[in-house]
Enzyme design. Structure first.
Site, PDB file in Angstrom:
ATOM      1  N   HIS A 125      78.897  56.930  58.619  1.00 22.71           N
ATOM      2  CA  HIS A 125      79.834  56.546  57.570  1.00 22.71           C
ATOM      3  C   HIS A 125      80.714  55.427  58.111  1.00 22.71           C
ATOM      4  CE1 HIS A 125      82.016  57.410  53.803  1.00 22.71           C
ATOM      5  NE2 HIS A 125      83.077  57.006  54.466  1.00 22.71           N
ATOM      6  N   ASP A 139      82.148  61.245  52.518  1.00 24.32           N
ATOM      7  CA  ASP A 139      82.951  61.140  51.294  1.00 24.32           C
ATOM      8  C   ASP A 139      82.313  61.891  50.120  1.00 24.32           C
ATOM      9  OD1 ASP A 139      84.774  59.660  52.704  1.00 24.32           O
ATOM     10  OD2 ASP A 139      84.472  57.783  51.622  1.00 24.32           O
ATOM     11  N   HIS A 171      80.179  54.631  53.119  1.00 27.30           N
ATOM     12  CA  HIS A 171      81.434  53.892  53.333  1.00 27.30           C
ATOM     13  C   HIS A 171      81.460  52.565  52.591  1.00 27.30           C
ATOM     14  CE1 HIS A 171      85.329  53.204  54.940  1.00 27.30           C
ATOM     15  NE2 HIS A 171      85.000  52.184  55.688  1.00 27.30           N
ATOM     16  N   HIS A 209      80.838  50.493  49.525  1.00 33.65           N
ATOM     17  CA  HIS A 209      80.612  50.862  48.127  1.00 33.65           C
ATOM     18  C   HIS A 209      79.751  49.834  47.396  1.00 33.65           C
ATOM     19  CE1 HIS A 209      83.951  54.108  47.624  1.00 33.65           C
ATOM     20  NE2 HIS A 209      83.211  54.301  48.679  1.00 33.65           N
ATOM     21  N   ASP A 264      79.383  58.729  49.294  1.00 34.69           N
ATOM     22  CA  ASP A 264      80.599  58.285  48.590  1.00 34.69           C
ATOM     23  C   ASP A 264      80.730  58.837  47.176  1.00 34.69           C
ATOM     24  OD1 ASP A 264      81.844  56.352  50.582  1.00 34.69           O
ATOM     25  OD2 ASP A 264      79.781  55.633  50.501  1.00 34.69           O
ATOM     26  N   HIS A 266      87.194  59.879  53.939  1.00 37.16           N
ATOM     27  CA  HIS A 266      88.077  60.593  53.012  1.00 37.16           C
ATOM     28  C   HIS A 266      88.103  62.099  53.231  1.00 37.16           C
ATOM     29  CE1 HIS A 266      89.508  57.594  50.005  1.00 37.16           C
ATOM     30  NE2 HIS A 266      88.626  56.876  50.671  1.00 37.16           N
ATOM     31  N   HIS A 302      83.004  60.982  46.275  1.00 34.90           N
ATOM     32  CA  HIS A 302      84.457  61.016  46.004  1.00 34.90           C
ATOM     33  C   HIS A 302      84.836  62.023  44.929  1.00 34.90           C
ATOM     34  CE1 HIS A 302      85.776  57.799  48.672  1.00 34.90           C
ATOM     35  NE2 HIS A 302      84.606  57.248  48.419  1.00 34.90           N
TER      36      HIS A 302
HETATM   37 MN   LIG Z   1      83.828  55.984  50.232  1.00 32.96          MN
END
Ligand SMILES: [Mn+2]
Length: 438
Positions: free
Chosen positions: A175, A54, A208, A210, A15, A90, A17
């Site tokens: 994920h 992600d 996934h 957080h 994650d 994502h 991002h």
């Molecule tokens: Mn995420």
């Protein structure tokens, strides 16, 4: 007791991002934290890095951002450190090529979950291939994430026995939220039950959720989520304000077993202030905001101001947001984010549907419509009642959200109309079928 030799040491990230945030400063801070994470992996001399989805915030992120991320990932390979990853919700692309595929093709990292859509013939289980990290002999496989938990069908189809029979030290990348491991107060309704994961892996590298999680489960090894760095949404920043620490897991594999240690990565302080504007005039709200601003030490911090309520007169644009922001920046705030989507003029209060984000607004609209649907109580046929059950109430909302995600897919440029129709049907049918089986 004599300790068994170390088979491998690896870093578990998820994650990241990269490319999230419209505010340049937030996206820079996220990139800096990523760079620091990579440096820490090199310093700790890990054999390899796993990224559980992600890595990027989108499947085709801004190329400037990609270039910068690539220079950091390249530092890993320059130090002989391999990187294995899977797509997240994502950076998966339902309709075409994701940036992940491009970078994997260039040899920057190895994608362990197969490309594109898995399709298995009826009655045949899904057999995931293993990737072997040659220098250590560790075996990796996994399942990618999709939006709204659409990957759940893959778990249903998984040939678990086949994965369990594979010998050696194994890592499973995924994920998805695991139903049994949801953080308190943050239910992911699309969670995958633990029983759908193959048993006997040394480590389950998750993404996934957080929130940082690391647990030992009977019959399974360590199941862990490191959580994001800066994340991609306000809630991630709010978690930082509430004291969450961010970073990655440093995992040691010995004799087929994993032990892990959390390595924190430095991020700036986050300050959250909520201002209740209900029944106040724009001038009164401005005065309140100035008071808040004067009471805070914001130097080097990310400041989140949330202003909510229905004004007694005037309109939101009459509140002195610009001045308050300038003051906070002059006081040394790194970033000032002011949320005023829930601040309303008195005359507009009625007709608005409000929510923190798109998902929430969609759910509110679906909840409104399903509330008006009440099936005829004279229908007693069991099968029909069951179908009606998932079109009403909370089930109705969840069915609608899943269907929307499946129907959101667009026709690819080079795709024939028939193929497109078939692809959409394949996306939608399992949703209805699985609902029916429940
Ligand atoms: Mn995420």
């Amino acid at each position: 007791m004599e300790e068994r030799p170390v088979q491998a040491r690896f870093a578990h990230l998820a994650d990241l991002h990269i490319g999230a945030w419209r505010e340049r400063m937030l996206s820079t801070l996220n990139m800096t934290a990523f760079a620091e994470t990579i440096s820490a992996c090199i310093l700790k001399r890990v054999d390899f890095v796993v990224i559980a989805g992600d890595l990027f915030d989108g499947n085709l992120p801004d190329l400037g951002v990609v270039r910068e991320a690539v220079t950091h990932l390249k530092r890993l390979s320059d130090h002989g450190i391999r990187t294995y990853l899977t797509y997240g919700s994502h950076d998966y692309s339902p309709t075409g090529t994701s940036i992940i595929d491009i970078l994997a093709s260039a040899g920057l990292f190895c994608r362990v979950s197969p490309e594109g859509d898995h399709q298995t013939a009826d009655g045949e289980g899904l057999r995931l291939p293993f990737v072997i990290d040659q220098p250590t002999g560790v075996k990796l496989t996994g399942i990618y994430g999709r939006k709204n938990g659409l990957e759940a069908a893959l778990y249903q189809d998984l040939d678990r026995t086949w994965l369990e029979e594979e010998e050696g030290t194994k890592i499973f990348l995924f994920h998805s939220a695991i139903s049994e491991l949801q953080p308190v107060g943050k239910a992911f309704e699309e969670g995958v039950p633990l029983t759908l994961l193959p048993r006997g892996f040394a480590y389950y590298a998750g993404g996934h959720i957080h929130t940082r999680i690391s647990v030992q489960m009977d019959g399974y090894g360590t199941i862990a989520y490191p959580g994001p760095l800066l994340g991609h949404q306000i809630q991630d920043l709010e978690a930082l304000a509430a004291g969450a620490s961010r970073g990655f897991f440093l995992v040691t594999l010995r004799g087929g077993e994993a032990t892990s240690e959390f390595i924190p990565v430095h991020l700036p302080d986050v300050i959250v202030e909520r201002v209740d504007a209900d029944q106040k005039s724009p001038a009164e709200v401005t005065a309140l905001l100035e008071e808040v601003q004067n009471s805070l030490d914001v130097a080097g911090a990310i400041v989140l101001l949330s202003v909510k309520g229905t004004l007694s007169s005037g309109a939101p644009h009459q509140v002195g947001f610009k001045e308050v922001r300038q003051h906070l920046e002059a006081d040394g705030a790194l970033v000032v984010k002011i949320s005023r989507s829930n601040l309303r003029s008195p005359d507009k209060a009625e007709q608005m549907i409000t929510g923190e984000n798109r998902d929430e607004i969609e759910r509110t609209i679906f909840a409104k419509s399903t509330a008006t649907f009440s099936p005829d109580s004279k229908i007693t046929d069991g099968k029909t009642r069951k179908i009606l059950e998932f079109l009403t109430g909370e089930n109705g909302v969840s069915t609608a959200v899943r269907l929307l995600a499946a129907l959101e897919e667009e026709k690819r440029e080079d795709e024939r109309k028939d193929d497109f129709t078939l692809r959409i049907r394949r996306g939608v049918e399992p949703l209805l079928r699985h609902q029916e089986d429940r």
